[in-house]
Write an enzyme that holds these catalytic residues in place. Sequence first.
Site, PDB file in Angstrom:
ATOM      1  N   LYS A  16       0.899  -1.086   0.050  1.00  0.00           N
ATOM      2  CA  LYS A  16      -0.106  -0.075   0.039  1.00  0.00           C
ATOM      3  C   LYS A  16       1.022   1.240  -0.001  1.00  0.00           C
ATOM      4  CE  LYS A  16      -4.270  -1.811   0.022  1.00  0.00           C
ATOM      5  NZ  LYS A  16      -5.138  -1.453  -0.844  1.00  0.00           N
ATOM      6  N   GLU A  65      -9.814   6.033   2.787  1.00  0.00           N
ATOM      7  CA  GLU A  65     -10.599   4.836   3.313  1.00  0.00           C
ATOM      8  C   GLU A  65      -9.680   3.647   3.856  1.00  0.00           C
ATOM      9  OE1 GLU A  65      -9.910   5.070   0.390  1.00  0.00           O
ATOM     10  OE2 GLU A  65      -9.305   3.177  -0.355  1.00  0.00           O
ATOM     11  N   SER A 124       1.993  -9.555  -0.678  1.00  0.00           N
ATOM     12  CA  SER A 124       1.696  -8.114  -0.735  1.00  0.00           C
ATOM     13  C   SER A 124       1.950  -7.629   0.643  1.00  0.00           C
ATOM     14  CB  SER A 124       0.261  -7.918  -1.134  1.00  0.00           C
ATOM     15  OG  SER A 124      -0.719  -8.403  -0.625  1.00  0.00           O
TER      16      SER A 124
END
Lengths: 414, 260
Positions: free
Chosen positions: A86, A108, A377
């Site tokens: 992210k 969000e 990830s």
Amino acid sequence: MQTKGFYDEFGGIFIPEVLNPVINELINVFENIKQDKSFWDEYTTLLENFSGRPTPLTFAGNLTKHFNKGKIFLKREDLNHSGAHKINNVMGQGLLMRRLGKTRVIAETGAGQHGVATAIMAAKFGYKATIYMGIEDVERQYSNVFWMKKLGATVVPVVDGAGTLKDAINEALRDWVGNFDTTHYCLGTASGTHPFPEMVAYFQSIIGKEVKKQITERENRLPSKIYACVGGGSNALGIFGEFLKENTVELIGVEAGGMGADTDMHASRLAYKTGKIGVAQGYRTYFLQDEDGQMKNTYSIAAGLDYMGVSPILASLYKSKRVRFEAATDKQVLEAFQMLLSHEGIIPALESTHALAKAIEEIEKSTKDDIIIVNLSGRGDKDIFNIADAFLDNDWVEFIKKKNDYYKNVQKQS
Amino acid sequence: MSSIENHINKRLQEKKILIMTHQVLGYPSFEVNYEIIKLFAKYKIDIVELQIPFSEPIADGPVFAKANQEAIKQGVKVKDCMDFAQKVAAEFDIKFVFMTYYNILIQYGLEDFIKKSKEIGITSLIVPDAYPENSMEFFDLSYKYDVAPIAIATPYTDDERFKFIDSLTRGLLYCVPRKGVTGIKTSFDYETLAFIDKCKTNSKHPIGVGFGVQSKEDIQNLTGHTDIAIIGSHLLKTLESGTLKEGLQKVEDFLASLNS
């Protein structure tokens, strides 16, 4: 007449009129940075210095030996600062905000990774941050809330709707509708209105670019298969992007199968063929919805995959069959999680473990010549509360009980 | 010219300003919707928006968002909304508009939804996320069945886009005088009125002003600037300010105050 940002019939812009100028502003700035080579250099330099990029491509030697089939490699996005991919997108949007001249960021978050990453970015760049998080997720992932607050962000628990990621997106959009002149909406996944899908995929494409270089240097050829988990789709598009035109590389997106295809307790839109094409939250894609078009509540053991829509870019790659979509069930995920810990000493996020679980399930079909890459990830150690819940670990429960007693005493004394 | 626009122009010869109000269908119940619409008729409200609930109402503020969510939780279906709309459209001397989000139309079948709306006596449609460039099918089908699609202009709409939006809208042009979602107070100051006047001057249609219209005073301020004042969240807040009985009484008091 139609705007840009369509992938086949998916994507586009479906927003309230008041957001029109801010979306156009974002489209223009994004077009500029794509043309400007110095931006990409600035971006990669920032990630090298701040997030430890390039992340390694780890050969999972013990797992490979265990199955005695194709070679398994793990792209270690878990080793990023903040513990997940992210941060790539967020730092890119942080640089973009400078060009927009905006000083407040909203986001969000589902699992909390994107919220923590945004709070980190805001602290580093000196922006104000407000993070919207569904109340259910606040409870599931309180440790991430703790960090967001400590990093200086305001965390707003969203009680509307199901209290999950989709509701956090709605609330962030409402904030944006009211504050777009000072505020940038840092969307965390490759979904939503144009230009977000393209922009997020662009920033995340750094993953696939590194993988291509790493695997070519090491094995002197391209991989046979790449697996990535799919919630909104950002890590999958990040690792797939560089290989879309390499037709020998099979790309597999793995959705949250939850309790399985014969239940409603999952978040699979494509693999279980339960998503229907519709428009919501600013874009057109496959959504899990009822016959009236109301979005369904989704379920996943991994909060980061608990979302009813999917990137329009992935929707088009599903339709064209360039990406194969599968789902991994909670049970498979927990088994794969334990396996990676025991064999490789790596603690994956439950989200990422979906990709690993499917790779393991399909490993029998591979040969020793195959190269299999799994996008790891995110890391799992920071999700200890809900991973311990998932395993219902008795020692952990005892520990929390003791902590509870301890805090009761501390509170009494203070 | 669309039939609703004819109607608005006719009424504007009798009244200086028309009033448009709002109901979220099925919230708190269809029975209460019906009682309130009876009051709307009694106090000569001209147009009523009937909002078909949607699970992701991104343009709505907290009051309407909660109402949408509660209605869906109670099991309100699109078909129930259609049945209810048909009943009130036949019974009351009010023009009814459907307001909802694009996905509701798409899943019903875009053409079927518009055709059905016409059949049951709905005169217009407001679909805030039907972004014009990507929703031409919606506009074209609405023209085809003479159900006026109402488009939205804001202070952030530049002149060229204003022309484009004004060319798409039918019935009226919905002018939102500020950023932000529904349900927040708008100050109808000089700047806001200047925006409204600009809309009135440049639009080929009657104009309506909504978002934050909360009192008789607001309506007095708007008279002479806009053709239609649109009252939304304030009515729902009023209804919810006490028990159901008290709420209904307060709604009636509020409506009566507008007429006084």
